[in-house]
Design a protein around this motif. Sequence first.
Motif, short mmCIF file in Angstrom:
data_model
loop_
_atom_site.label_atom_id
_atom_site.label_comp_id
_atom_site.label_asym_id
_atom_site.label_seq_id
_atom_site.Cartn_x
_atom_site.Cartn_y
_atom_site.Cartn_z
N SER A 1 -7.58 -13.33 -17.66
CA SER A 1 -7.21 -13.12 -19.07
C SER A 1 -6.27 -14.23 -19.50
CB SER A 1 -6.51 -11.77 -19.26
OG SER A 1 -7.39 -10.71 -18.96
N MET A 2 -6.45 -14.73 -20.73
CA MET A 2 -5.56 -15.74 -21.29
C MET A 2 -4.78 -15.06 -22.41
SD MET A 2 -6.40 -19.11 -23.59
CE MET A 2 -7.67 -19.80 -22.55
N GLY B 1 -15.82 -23.84 -14.75
CA GLY B 1 -16.13 -22.59 -14.06
C GLY B 1 -15.00 -21.56 -14.09
N ILE B 2 -14.16 -21.62 -15.13
CA ILE B 2 -13.11 -20.61 -15.30
C ILE B 2 -13.44 -19.82 -16.56
CG2 ILE B 2 -10.65 -20.18 -15.71
CD1 ILE B 2 -10.07 -22.81 -14.25
N LYS B 3 -13.64 -18.53 -16.41
CA LYS B 3 -13.94 -17.67 -17.54
C LYS B 3 -12.65 -16.97 -17.96
CE LYS B 3 -16.85 -13.83 -19.07
NZ LYS B 3 -17.86 -12.82 -18.65
N ALA B 4 -12.06 -17.44 -19.05
CA ALA B 4 -10.78 -16.90 -19.52
C ALA B 4 -11.01 -16.08 -20.79
CB ALA B 4 -9.81 -18.05 -19.81
N GLY C 1 6.38 -10.39 -29.40
CA GLY C 1 7.13 -9.32 -28.72
C GLY C 1 6.27 -8.59 -27.71
N THR C 2 5.04 -8.29 -28.12
CA THR C 2 4.12 -7.62 -27.21
C THR C 2 3.79 -8.53 -26.02
OG1 THR C 2 3.15 -6.41 -29.06
CG2 THR C 2 1.84 -6.56 -27.05
N MET C 3 3.64 -9.81 -26.30
CA MET C 3 3.28 -10.71 -25.20
C MET C 3 4.42 -10.86 -24.20
SD MET C 3 1.59 -14.47 -25.34
CE MET C 3 2.31 -15.76 -24.33
N ASN C 4 5.66 -10.93 -24.68
CA ASN C 4 6.78 -11.00 -23.75
C ASN C 4 6.77 -9.80 -22.79
OD1 ASN C 4 8.01 -13.44 -24.45
ND2 ASN C 4 9.06 -12.51 -26.18
N ALA C 5 6.55 -8.62 -23.35
CA ALA C 5 6.51 -7.41 -22.52
C ALA C 5 5.30 -7.42 -21.59
CB ALA C 5 6.49 -6.17 -23.42
N ARG C 6 4.18 -7.88 -22.10
CA ARG C 6 2.95 -7.89 -21.31
C ARG C 6 3.05 -8.86 -20.12
NH1 ARG C 6 -2.65 -7.60 -22.25
NH2 ARG C 6 -3.67 -7.94 -20.23
N VAL C 7 3.64 -10.04 -20.36
CA VAL C 7 3.76 -11.01 -19.26
C VAL C 7 4.60 -10.44 -18.13
CG1 VAL C 7 4.74 -13.26 -18.64
CG2 VAL C 7 3.38 -13.03 -20.72
N ARG C 8 5.69 -9.80 -18.50
CA ARG C 8 6.53 -9.19 -17.46
C ARG C 8 5.76 -8.08 -16.74
NH1 ARG C 8 12.86 -7.45 -17.67
NH2 ARG C 8 12.86 -6.17 -15.79
N GLN C 9 5.02 -7.30 -17.50
CA GLN C 9 4.21 -6.24 -16.90
C GLN C 9 3.17 -6.83 -15.94
OE1 GLN C 9 1.18 -4.39 -19.42
NE2 GLN C 9 1.89 -2.38 -18.74
N GLU C 10 2.55 -7.93 -16.35
CA GLU C 10 1.56 -8.58 -15.49
C GLU C 10 2.19 -9.02 -14.17
OE1 GLU C 10 -1.82 -9.51 -15.86
OE2 GLU C 10 -1.89 -8.07 -17.50
N ASN C 11 3.41 -9.53 -14.26
CA ASN C 11 4.08 -10.01 -13.05
C ASN C 11 4.54 -8.87 -12.15
OD1 ASN C 11 3.90 -12.84 -13.38
ND2 ASN C 11 5.53 -12.79 -14.90
N GLU C 12 4.74 -7.70 -12.72
CA GLU C 12 5.21 -6.56 -11.92
C GLU C 12 4.06 -5.69 -11.43
OE1 GLU C 12 7.96 -4.84 -14.67
OE2 GLU C 12 9.65 -6.03 -13.93
N THR C 13 2.83 -6.08 -11.80
CA THR C 13 1.65 -5.33 -11.37
C THR C 13 1.14 -5.89 -10.05
OG1 THR C 13 1.04 -4.85 -13.65
CG2 THR C 13 -0.70 -4.67 -12.00
N ALA C 14 0.89 -5.03 -9.09
CA ALA C 14 0.54 -5.49 -7.74
C ALA C 14 -0.95 -5.68 -7.53
CB ALA C 14 1.08 -4.49 -6.71
N THR C 15 -1.77 -5.05 -8.35
CA THR C 15 -3.21 -5.10 -8.11
C THR C 15 -3.96 -5.61 -9.34
OG1 THR C 15 -3.43 -2.81 -8.86
CG2 THR C 15 -3.11 -3.17 -6.50
N GLY C 16 -5.25 -5.90 -9.14
CA GLY C 16 -6.07 -6.39 -10.24
C GLY C 16 -6.03 -7.91 -10.34
N LYS C 17 -6.79 -8.43 -11.31
CA LYS C 17 -6.85 -9.88 -11.48
C LYS C 17 -5.59 -10.38 -12.17
CE LYS C 17 -11.86 -9.88 -11.97
NZ LYS C 17 -13.00 -10.00 -12.91
#
Length: 521
Positions: free
Chosen positions: A362-363, A386-389, A397-413
């Motif tokens: 995801s981009m 060959g990168i499907k983004a 504001g949502t993106m700031n929270a989402r990036v941190r959430q992405e970094n704290e998530t242990a599984t998935g892409k």
Amino acid sequence: MGAIRRLSHGIAVAGAIGLSGITAAHAADIVWARYGDIDTLDPQKATSTLSLQVWSLIYDTLLATDKDGNPVPNLAKSWTVNGAGTEYVFTLNAGAVCHDGTPLDANDVKYTVDRAFDAAAPSVTKASWGPISKVEVVDPLTVKFTLDKPFVALVPFLADSFSSIVCDSNKGKEGFGTSSAIGSGPWKLVSWTKGDKIVLAKNGAYKNFGKLAANKGAPYMDGLVITVVPEPQARLAALKTGEVDIAEPPLDDVEALKASGALKIAVAGNTGQNVFWEFAAHRPPFNDARARLAVGYATDAAAAISLVYGDLSLPEACPVSRGVFGNDQEFCLKYRPNYDPEKAKALLKELGYGPAKPLETSMLVWTGGNRQKLAEVFQAQLAEVGIKANIEMMDIGTMNARVRQENETATGKGSMDMMTWSWYDPDILYALWHSPGAYRGYTSPELDKLLDETRVLTDPAARKAKVQEVFKYLLSKGIHIPLYTPGWEWVFAARPAVEGFQIAPFVYPVFNDVKIGDKKS
């Protein structure tokens, strides 16, 4: 479809904007239309540029910046530092007054700093204050900071709105940050209607000790209305009808507007902004440097920004912006993964990806400033290797929270994101990448050590060398891949009758000198 409908509505009935913020303006008010709203009126609780710009109007700072971005005296007329670099004594100018009529003195400075370090609710930029261990009021116009160790980025930080002096009369005041904000800046808060407008009145008692404006007293105009108009064409239409005085024009129309001379166009320079790729680096695929570097090699930033922004932006090679200490394009280009699609394909092949098995991710991109178009160009470039983004647009504001959430998530892409930070000093890299990191992203003991050293070296040459070691680390490992710097959406258009508008370094609009010829003042 919803976006198309909203745009069409905006063009057809630009006058309807006046039903909210604009008709609320008085004859001698400046009306400034922006694409988005602030997060908060509390300068210690957010990091967005939209918020910073408003804080700079309501609050004042100990230091200010000159036209080149260098720190200069402001509320503090002078300061001394001991030989060890651990004690700073600031002498304040007399005559600064908080909006509630109380004198601004050393107690307000102490209140501000103590508040930033409040263990229960520290400032979101606490790290940027450095290792301050104690603040003492020596007398009403003298305040002393004691630090655990030297911190060379303290002085430039005190010129930024993150260090806005919050008057101690805000203490315990209901609604601080939402309906109340007492500072000593040139404009006083009248009201904030979230998502709609902020209404400010001039501070008649204002004294400008160092901010970039010729006017040393109160603003010339009576009020300033900052209204939210998301649709670019609606902002342009309102400018042309005179409902709005200053606004961000549609970027696609800038060249035509320049040529026509119908509006005054100003492009912010020395923005301090750095737009870059960063990654959720704790899980696949971006826990492998080869995947991060493949994105870098696949990205032709120069071609993309030329296509979308023309000459309004420049490609950036360093992790901090041009004009910020340590930036050296030639040095950074040696270590940045520069556009080379064959290298990208080779790295992806090593990781087991290829035409039949693209790397999927995801981009994350935040809205505004034609970034949707830019993201689509980058998406196409990544697809070539060959990168499907999959692009996900969201507000900052949502993106700031989402990036941190992405970094704290242990599984998935793992995801990647197009992040933006604006800063006056390379110490931003400490905030971003020193453990635990602003977004809980990539950190390492080796990088922590390098970043710690950038904060204590008082010799400029030695500090520059250490800062560039940090650059090399971030670039060669594909942790922070710079894309572009100044310009981007910070283009302002003003009606011909508007005089005296200017943009200070780091994208701070200044209204103190503004006079509007066809309005009463």
